[in-house]
Design a protein around this motif. Structure first.
Motif, PDB file in Angstrom:
ATOM      1  N   VAL A  65       0.646  -1.443   0.375  1.00 13.72           N
ATOM      2  CA  VAL A  65      -0.198  -0.131   0.007  1.00 13.72           C
ATOM      3  C   VAL A  65       0.780   1.239  -0.447  1.00 13.72           C
ATOM      4  CG1 VAL A  65      -1.604   1.500   1.471  1.00 13.72           C
ATOM      5  CG2 VAL A  65      -2.053  -1.208   1.288  1.00 13.72           C
ATOM      6  N   SER A  66       0.201   2.077  -1.004  1.00 10.97           N
ATOM      7  CA  SER A  66       1.375   3.350  -0.538  1.00 10.97           C
ATOM      8  C   SER A  66       1.101   4.233   0.778  1.00 10.97           C
ATOM      9  CB  SER A  66       0.395   4.271  -1.361  1.00 10.97           C
ATOM     10  OG  SER A  66       1.078   6.015  -1.435  1.00 10.97           O
ATOM     11  N   ALA A  67       2.496   4.197   0.950  1.00 11.22           N
ATOM     12  CA  ALA A  67       3.198   5.238   2.120  1.00 11.22           C
ATOM     13  C   ALA A  67       2.052   6.375   2.872  1.00 11.22           C
ATOM     14  CB  ALA A  67       4.080   5.032   2.807  1.00 11.22           C
ATOM     15  N   LEU A  68       1.541   6.560   1.330  1.00 15.97           N
ATOM     16  CA  LEU A  68       1.219   8.433   1.849  1.00 15.97           C
ATOM     17  C   LEU A  68      -0.256   8.130   2.288  1.00 15.97           C
ATOM     18  CD1 LEU A  68       2.254  10.009  -1.490  1.00 15.97           C
ATOM     19  CD2 LEU A  68       3.066  10.367   0.441  1.00 15.97           C
ATOM     20  N   THR A  69      -1.385   6.973   2.158  1.00 15.57           N
ATOM     21  CA  THR A  69      -2.352   6.517   2.045  1.00 15.57           C
ATOM     22  C   THR A  69      -2.458   6.814   3.482  1.00 15.57           C
ATOM     23  OG1 THR A  69      -1.901   4.320   1.068  1.00 15.57           O
ATOM     24  CG2 THR A  69      -4.062   4.709   2.257  1.00 15.57           C
ATOM     25  N   PRO A  70      -3.910   8.331   3.945  1.00 17.80           N
ATOM     26  CA  PRO A  70      -4.188   8.411   5.022  1.00 17.80           C
ATOM     27  C   PRO A  70      -4.204   7.307   6.477  1.00 17.80           C
ATOM     28  CG  PRO A  70      -5.825   9.966   2.916  1.00 17.80           C
ATOM     29  CD  PRO A  70      -4.858   8.187   3.001  1.00 17.80           C
ATOM     30  N   PRO A  71      -3.672   7.912   7.725  1.00 17.89           N
ATOM     31  CA  PRO A  71      -3.304   6.693   8.714  1.00 17.89           C
ATOM     32  C   PRO A  71      -5.119   6.333   8.730  1.00 17.89           C
ATOM     33  CG  PRO A  71      -2.692   9.057   8.853  1.00 17.89           C
ATOM     34  CD  PRO A  71      -3.056   9.045   7.897  1.00 17.89           C
ATOM     35  N   ASP A  72      -6.213   6.605   8.663  1.00 14.61           N
ATOM     36  CA  ASP A  72      -7.685   6.841   9.510  1.00 14.61           C
ATOM     37  C   ASP A  72      -8.208   5.763   7.601  1.00 14.61           C
ATOM     38  OD1 ASP A  72      -7.553   7.981  11.533  1.00 14.61           O
ATOM     39  OD2 ASP A  72      -8.856   9.887  10.524  1.00 14.61           O
ATOM     40  N   LYS A  73      -7.203   5.610   6.887  1.00 11.08           N
ATOM     41  CA  LYS A  73      -7.940   4.706   6.213  1.00 11.08           C
ATOM     42  C   LYS A  73      -6.854   3.538   6.077  1.00 11.08           C
ATOM     43  CE  LYS A  73      -8.943   5.947   1.783  1.00 11.08           C
ATOM     44  NZ  LYS A  73      -8.053   7.148   0.105  1.00 11.08           N
ATOM     45  N   MET A  74      -6.281   3.771   6.890  1.00  4.16           N
ATOM     46  CA  MET A  74      -4.904   2.808   6.725  1.00  4.16           C
ATOM     47  C   MET A  74      -5.558   1.968   7.437  1.00  4.16           C
ATOM     48  SD  MET A  74      -1.474   1.453   5.077  1.00  4.16           S
ATOM     49  CE  MET A  74      -0.088   2.503   5.439  1.00  4.16           C
ATOM     50  N   SER A  75      -5.887   2.742   8.665  1.00  5.11           N
ATOM     51  CA  SER A  75      -6.732   1.591   9.701  1.00  5.11           C
ATOM     52  C   SER A  75      -7.576   0.574   9.722  1.00  5.11           C
ATOM     53  CB  SER A  75      -6.826   2.533  10.839  1.00  5.11           C
ATOM     54  OG  SER A  75      -7.448   2.119  11.727  1.00  5.11           O
ATOM     55  N   VAL A  76      -8.457   0.900   9.319  1.00  7.50           N
ATOM     56  CA  VAL A  76      -9.701   0.720   8.041  1.00  7.50           C
ATOM     57  C   VAL A  76      -9.693  -0.773   7.547  1.00  7.50           C
ATOM     58  CG1 VAL A  76     -11.786   0.502   6.485  1.00  7.50           C
ATOM     59  CG2 VAL A  76     -11.386   2.338   7.808  1.00  7.50           C
ATOM     60  N   HIS A 110      -6.034  -2.205   8.491  1.00 14.46           N
ATOM     61  CA  HIS A 110      -5.828  -2.986   8.921  1.00 14.46           C
ATOM     62  C   HIS A 110      -6.093  -3.783  10.004  1.00 14.46           C
ATOM     63  CE1 HIS A 110      -1.261  -2.700   8.844  1.00 14.46           C
ATOM     64  NE2 HIS A 110      -1.387  -1.732   8.798  1.00 14.46           N
ATOM     65  N   ASN A 111      -7.686  -3.320   9.975  1.00 12.57           N
ATOM     66  CA  ASN A 111      -9.512  -4.181  10.492  1.00 12.57           C
ATOM     67  C   ASN A 111      -9.834  -4.660   9.704  1.00 12.57           C
ATOM     68  OD1 ASN A 111      -9.344  -3.001  13.569  1.00 12.57           O
ATOM     69  ND2 ASN A 111      -9.808  -1.344  12.757  1.00 12.57           N
ATOM     70  N   TYR A 112      -9.937  -4.337   8.787  1.00 10.35           N
ATOM     71  CA  TYR A 112      -9.698  -5.556   7.182  1.00 10.35           C
ATOM     72  C   TYR A 112      -9.115  -7.068   7.265  1.00 10.35           C
ATOM     73  CZ  TYR A 112     -14.535  -3.215   6.532  1.00 10.35           C
ATOM     74  OH  TYR A 112     -15.891  -2.699   6.290  1.00 10.35           O
ATOM     75  N   CYS A 113      -7.794  -6.485   7.185  1.00 17.14           N
ATOM     76  CA  CYS A 113      -6.611  -7.752   6.693  1.00 17.14           C
ATOM     77  C   CYS A 113      -7.002  -8.272   8.030  1.00 17.14           C
ATOM     78  CB  CYS A 113      -5.820  -6.734   5.666  1.00 17.14           C
ATOM     79  SG  CYS A 113      -6.456  -6.056   4.480  1.00 17.14           S
ATOM     80  N   GLN A 114      -6.479  -7.824   9.174  1.00 14.12           N
ATOM     81  CA  GLN A 114      -5.911  -8.632  10.358  1.00 14.12           C
ATOM     82  C   GLN A 114      -6.783  -9.934  10.214  1.00 14.12           C
ATOM     83  OE1 GLN A 114      -6.538  -9.556  14.151  1.00 14.12           O
ATOM     84  NE2 GLN A 114      -8.962  -9.278  13.283  1.00 14.12           N
ATOM     85  N   GLY A 115      -7.931 -10.130   9.899  1.00 19.19           N
ATOM     86  CA  GLY A 115      -9.030 -11.682  10.217  1.00 19.19           C
ATOM     87  C   GLY A 115      -8.051 -12.320   9.460  1.00 19.19           C
ATOM     88  N   ALA A 116      -8.001 -11.933   8.226  1.00 13.50           N
ATOM     89  CA  ALA A 116      -7.251 -13.432   7.144  1.00 13.50           C
ATOM     90  C   ALA A 116      -5.757 -12.770   7.706  1.00 13.50           C
ATOM     91  CB  ALA A 116      -6.965 -12.872   5.717  1.00 13.50           C
ATOM     92  N   GLU A 117      -5.329 -12.405   8.142  1.00 10.64           N
ATOM     93  CA  GLU A 117      -3.243 -12.747   8.274  1.00 10.64           C
ATOM     94  C   GLU A 117      -2.872 -11.835   6.984  1.00 10.64           C
ATOM     95  OE1 GLU A 117      -2.263 -16.354  10.433  1.00 10.64           O
ATOM     96  OE2 GLU A 117      -4.005 -16.321  12.044  1.00 10.64           O
ATOM     97  N   ILE A 118      -3.319 -10.838   6.700  1.00  7.90           N
ATOM     98  CA  ILE A 118      -2.960 -10.494   5.252  1.00  7.90           C
ATOM     99  C   ILE A 118      -1.646  -9.122   6.019  1.00  7.90           C
ATOM    100  CG2 ILE A 118      -2.960  -8.651   3.006  1.00  7.90           C
ATOM    101  CD1 ILE A 118      -5.890 -10.447   3.698  1.00  7.90           C
ATOM    102  N   ASP A 119      -0.798  -9.773   5.522  1.00  3.61           N
ATOM    103  CA  ASP A 119       0.707  -8.939   6.024  1.00  3.61           C
ATOM    104  C   ASP A 119       0.295  -7.289   5.334  1.00  3.61           C
ATOM    105  OD1 ASP A 119       2.913  -7.870   7.119  1.00  3.61           O
ATOM    106  OD2 ASP A 119       4.190  -9.068   6.015  1.00  3.61           O
ATOM    107  N   ILE A 120       0.479  -6.381   5.664  1.00  2.00           N
ATOM    108  CA  ILE A 120       0.385  -4.821   5.134  1.00  2.00           C
ATOM    109  C   ILE A 120       1.696  -4.099   5.153  1.00  2.00           C
ATOM    110  CG2 ILE A 120      -1.363  -2.812   4.428  1.00  2.00           C
ATOM    111  CD1 ILE A 120      -3.726  -3.535   5.709  1.00  2.00           C
ATOM    112  N   ARG A 121       2.479  -4.401   3.556  1.00  2.00           N
ATOM    113  CA  ARG A 121       4.075  -3.535   3.891  1.00  2.00           C
ATOM    114  C   ARG A 121       2.883  -2.140   2.910  1.00  2.00           C
ATOM    115  NH1 ARG A 121       7.310  -8.422   2.636  1.00  2.00           N
ATOM    116  NH2 ARG A 121       6.663  -9.981   4.306  1.00  2.00           N
ATOM    117  N   THR A 122       4.292  -1.147   2.298  1.00  3.03           N
ATOM    118  CA  THR A 122       4.212   0.517   2.307  1.00  3.03           C
ATOM    119  C   THR A 122       5.369   0.465   1.482  1.00  3.03           C
ATOM    120  OG1 THR A 122       5.602   1.127   4.220  1.00  3.03           O
ATOM    121  CG2 THR A 122       3.020   0.932   4.110  1.00  3.03           C
TER     122      THR A 122
END
Lengths: 498, 490
Positions: free
Chosen positions: B196-207, B209-221
């Motif tokens: 994901v782009s490192a410029l992604t606004p943190p509130d969007k990034m937080s969403v 993370h919440n949606y991806c953590q259940g499937a154990e998806i690693d989000i890198r920038t």
């Protein structure tokens, strides 16, 4: 037929726009990013556009069109003043990142709504951020997950869900990463405590359940269920889909729940809009509150500087919970929906109990009236109650299995027959535990006369010649739609090449 | 109390009859206040009697005493419509709406003009008060409107498939990531990984993370260059992952030509997900034409006011390989038993009400009505109107850049092509500068210190079709004063 894509007016047809601001240098798009082909959108003048959507609206059925007894959906009247309020610039034209002193009115309404929902649900803290019921479920389950991680109980990887639950329950828990343990219901549709006791253990994170259940019955054993889950160290989650039945009468807190979601678009009359928007706040007990998504509306004494711009004796501000799971929507949730529901709540205030009482009164009366009219018409042998009970809550179920056996009339046939008589059909084939199920929820905003007339029509539908009923509806804009054809011949957009 | 009340005959009769009633009638005024929503108020006795019940309490005999709520809810009394609207005007009137002062706050939500016809039509009760179109025979209006919406979005972004909305731009982006993992995980050399782009606004990034953590998806920038464009060396690390999320224009308003080369670098088995500001697509290339597999975005600028951040609508469009694993409802064109054209929901076997815990998403209620507003706005704009609207946004942005570039104490951070927003550097702290602007009646943009580290002296300035020359001149004048004031205090 009116087709949007048949409108191909002259270039520049549409609505007129002001001249752009004049610049010294014309701004440019990088060479490789200049749009190559314009979107093949239609070109309509305003009168054509207005007619197209007015024509479409006439092919759609809403609560405003007629009685809408769609079980589990709480299709109550949507007061029009709420729409007027939601278009005021103080909500329509505000940005969530404006400073707190720009948003005192919004924050005070958020605070009032959090408080009201806390009082009604018997919870300690509410967040308004989730934008739909399913998102509320997901959010609450995420909070429970973080709560256990915080306590070092990572082994709690399972969520218990009754087989009669809405599909969103297992879907939301699975999305958060939980394994789903489905427990069977008893033959009468009620919760099976033995089945629950057999699966609740140290791997249980939560049980998700709604009460009254999907049959419209109050689960009298709910406290015992809460005790079983709590004994195993798990958390109880209340699905607020059926909250309209119990406001001011009982509460999830009293039943032993730790968390709850609300469907503001059901209980508090945010219009359903053909599928959304909704609003799905959640409430939790104090031990889960530090994990809620933030920010929450909070209040304190105003300082001297703040006092002149305060809306009442408090200063409202955002508050970030200590171990927050973060965000589930980028902003503060569906603020516009919250405002509408605030306006709706204000109609009742402390009298909200009357709303639920009338919802239950109407459901029981309609059940009675349907049996009464069916008996008069000699068709009372064609259906039975979906569940044996003296009183239902806000909705009830009927099984059309006898009609199916005797005459080949299915629940779907009855539903389509009702469409021909100017009614929205009840929910059909849910819950699955009732064969040929029809699930009926009149809500508190229907008059006795409407209910009586509907009951007569219901009986008349059952007197209809079965062949004619298989062919219903015949008076609607289209007749039965071939869903198999739609799935086999996928056409998901306008085929320009035709 | 009862004697002097104007209550209806039915209720009076019922009270006189002496039937025991547990429900409380607090004041005559509140009876009148609630009666507009409860048509059977005053007919309770009649209805109960017919059922063989003697009181409202009998309806709740199945609720055990130990879970019963005792007494009245500790809330204020009921209000009439007039009182409610009066309170609403007072409270909402205390908010500082963006139309009442120059505003340069955007950062994902944009104050664009929405034509009057949109509001007039969307509040027609047949649309407003309908449920999800599960009975297609009486829901053809909304179904066709949503099928048309799918087409409008599909054309806008240059991809063949669109659903009929997710909650907002952030959940659309988050669901795109999980969708990409479902589709590509088996062949990915970096399974369960997205970039994901490192410029992604943190509130969007937080969403996300919440949606991806259940499937154990690693989000890198993925890193960006100093000029705001994507760093191609950093991007190369994403090859072989399940998906890459980038925005066009990016969160700092920069139009980045580099995105047209991304698909070639990340390859066939990594989804290119592009987040868009839909209005920009009137002049900027559709991502589907430069290799995007999924396009998402915040639909709000087309059709909806900002509304305090919701309800909005999330755009989700994709190519065919994603169709059966994508989230959200889809309308298909079909026929009825007479062979007449008809519409219905389709591909429902992906959804929670059928697939339950194996569903592609838990979404049920979505943002149909707001998407309908979008469709109406798009229909009125037409392709030329969209181009003009995009052009107006760019012209306002260019004008603001020109004026602010000449404003003492202000520096434009990126020498780049911008769509409708750009970052500036101000003297001292951006937060203090915003306070200063606010005290002079200007909403000065977003403090970029809220989003990133090391940018506490930067503001994100947003212009839209609603920005006037006077707004820009006021901002410039106040920023110049701020610079002077800042120098003095330094």
């Amino acid at each position: 037929m009116s087709h949007l894509f048949n409108h191909n007016g002259a270039e520049n047809t549409g609505y007129s726009q002001p001249t752009p601001l004049a610049c010294e240098t014309e701004p440019t798009v990088p060479q490789g990013l200049i749009r190559s082909n314009a979107a093949r959108w239609p070109r309509l003048s305003e009168p054509e556009m207005v007619r197209h959507y007015t024509w479409l609206s006439k092919r759609n059925f809403g609560i405003d069109t007629g009685f809408y007894p769609l079980g589990s959906c709480t299709m109550k009247h949507n007061p029009r003043v709420n729409e007027v309020i939601a278009q005021l610039p103080g909500i329509a034209d505000i940005h969530p990142h404006q400073p707190e002193h720009h948003l005192q009115g919004l924050l005070s309404i958020f605070y009032e709504m959090q408080h009201m929902l806390e009082v009604c649900a018997g919870m300690d803290q509410v967040t308004l951020q989730p934008v739909a019921g399913a998102q509320g479920e997901f959010t609450a389950i995420r909070c429970i997950q973080e709560y256990f991680r915080h306590r070092g109980e990572d082994q709690r990887t399972k969520v218990i869900v009754p087989d009669s639950a809405h599909g969103t329950n297992p879907a939301s828990a699975a999305m958060a990463g939980f394994e789903i343990v489905e427990i069977p219901s008893l033959a009468d549709g009620r919760m099976d405590l033995d089945a629950l006791a057999a699966v609740a253990d140290e791997t249980t994170a939560a049980m998700m359940i709604t009460n009254p259940n999907t049959l419209g019955l109050f689960e009298a054993d709910i406290k015992a269920a809460s005790e079983i889950v709590h004994q195993a160290g798990g958390q109880m989650y209340y699905d607020g889909a059926n909250f309209n039945a119990i406001l001011g009468i009982t509460s999830p807190g009293l039943m032993g729940f730790d968390s709850v979601h609300f469907n503001l678009h059901k209980t508090f009359s945010q219009p359903h809009g053909g599928g959304g928007p909704g609003s799905g706040p959640i409430g939790v007990k104090a031990h889960l509150a530090p994990f809620l998504p933030g920010p929450l509306a909070a209040r304190r004494e105003p300082t001297g500087d703040e006092r002149p711009s305060a809306v009442d004796e408090f200063w409202y501000h955002w508050h970030q919970p200590e171990h927050s799971i973060g965000k589930v929507q980028q902003w503060h949730g569906n603020a516009g929906a919250v405002i509408r529901c605030w306006a709706y709540y204000r109609r009742y205030g402390s009298g909200l109990k009357a709303m639920s009482e009338h919802a239950v009164l109407n459901a029981n009366y309609l059940r009675h009236a349907i049996h009464r009219e069916a008996k008069k018409a000699g068709v009372d042998h064609l259906f039975i109650d979906g569940a044996e009970t003296d009183v239902a809550k806000h909705e009830f179920t009927l099984s059309m299995q006898p009609a199916k056996d005797a005459l080949g009339i299915s629940a779907m046939d009855v539903a389509k027959g009702l469409l021909d008589r100017g009614y929205m059909a009840p929910t059909v084939y849910f819950p699955l535990v009732v064969p040929e199920c029809m699930m009926i929820e009149p809500t508190e905003t229907e008059s006795k006369d409407t209910l009586d007339t509907f009951a007569e029509h219901f009986a008349q539908v059952l007197k209809t010649d079965p062949e004619a009923l298989h062919a219903a509806p015949i008076t609607t804009p289209v007749r039965r739609v071939d869903e198999v054809y739609a799935a086999r011949n996928l056409c998901l957009r306008h085929p320009y090449e035709e | 109390m009862i004697g002097c009340s104007p209550i209806s005959g039915g209720l009076k009769q019922f009270i006189m009859s002496g039937t025991r009633m547990d429900f409380h009638i607090p004041t005559v005024r509140s009876v009148r206040a609630m009666v507009d929503q409860l048509p059977n108020r005053g007919r309770e006795a009649e209805m109960l009697q017919e059922m063989g019940l003697s009181s409202m309490e009998d309806l709740f005999s199945d609720i055990p005493d130990d879970v019963r709520f005792k007494g009245e809810l500790p809330l204020p009394g009921p209000q009439s419509e007039e009182e409610i609207i009066s309170d609403a005007r007072r409270l909402l009137g205390a908010n500082a709406d963006m139309g009442s002062r120059p505003s340069f706050l955007g950062a994902g939500l944009y104050r664009n003009y929405v034509p009057a016809a949109v509001f007039q039509l969307v509040t027609r009760g047949e649309f407003l008060t309908a449920y999800t179109p599960y009975q297609p025979e009486v829901s053809q209006g909304m179904l066709q409107a949503m099928w048309e919406f799918q087409t409008l979005i599909s054309e806008l972004v240059g991809l063949p498939i669109a659903n009929l909305s997710l909650y907002d731009g952030s959940t659309a982006a988050a669901e795109a990531l999980t969708c990409a993992v479902r589709v590509h995980n088996r062949k990915a050399s970096q399974p369960n990984t997205v970039y994901v782009s490192a410029l992604t606004p943190p509130d969007k990034m937080s969403v996300m993370h919440n949606y991806c953590q259940g499937a154990e998806i690693d989000i890198r920038t993925i890193a960006h260059n100093d000029d705001g464009t994507i760093n191609m060396d950093s991007l190369k690390e994403a090859a072989g992952s399940c998906g890459v999320y980038l925005e066009q224009p990016n969160p700092l308003g920069v139009l980045d030509e580099g995105l047209t080369g991304v698909k070639a670098i990340i390859g066939e088995h990594t989804a290119l997900i592009v987040g868009v500001q839909p209005v920009s697509l009137g002049v900027v290339e559709a991502p589907g034409h430069y290799g995007a597999d999924i396009v998402v975005g915040e639909g709000q600028p087309l059709g909806s006011p900002v509304t305090g951040g919701g309800p909005l609508y999330g755009i989700f469009a994709c190519t065919k390989p994603y169709l059966r694993l994508m989230p959200g409802r889809i309308v298909g064109r079909s026929i009825d038993v007479d062979g007449k054209e008809a519409y219905c929901l389709t591909l429902s076997t992906r959804e929670q009400h059928i697939r339950r815990h194996r569903a592609t998403s838990n979404i049920c209620t979505n943002e149909t009505l707001i998407a309908l507003m979008g469709a109406m706005h798009m229909a009125l704009l037409g392709p030329d109107g969209l181009r003009d609207l995009a052009h107006r946004n760019m012209m306002a942005c260019q004008k603001a850049k020109e004026v602010l570039a000449a404003t003492p104490g202000v520096r434009i951070v990126h020498d780049a092509h911008h769509f409708n927003e750009f970052a500036i550097e101000v003297q001292g702290s951006a937060a203090a500068c915003l306070d200063y602007l606010d005290s002079n009646g200007i909403i000065g943009g977003l403090d970029l210190g809220r989003w990133y580290e090391g940018t506490t002296n930067q503001l994100l300035i947003t212009t839209t079709d609603q920005t006037t020359l006077r707004d820009i001149e006021s901002l410039s004048a106040q920023l110049a004063l701020w610079a002077a004031h800042g120098e003095v205090s330094a």
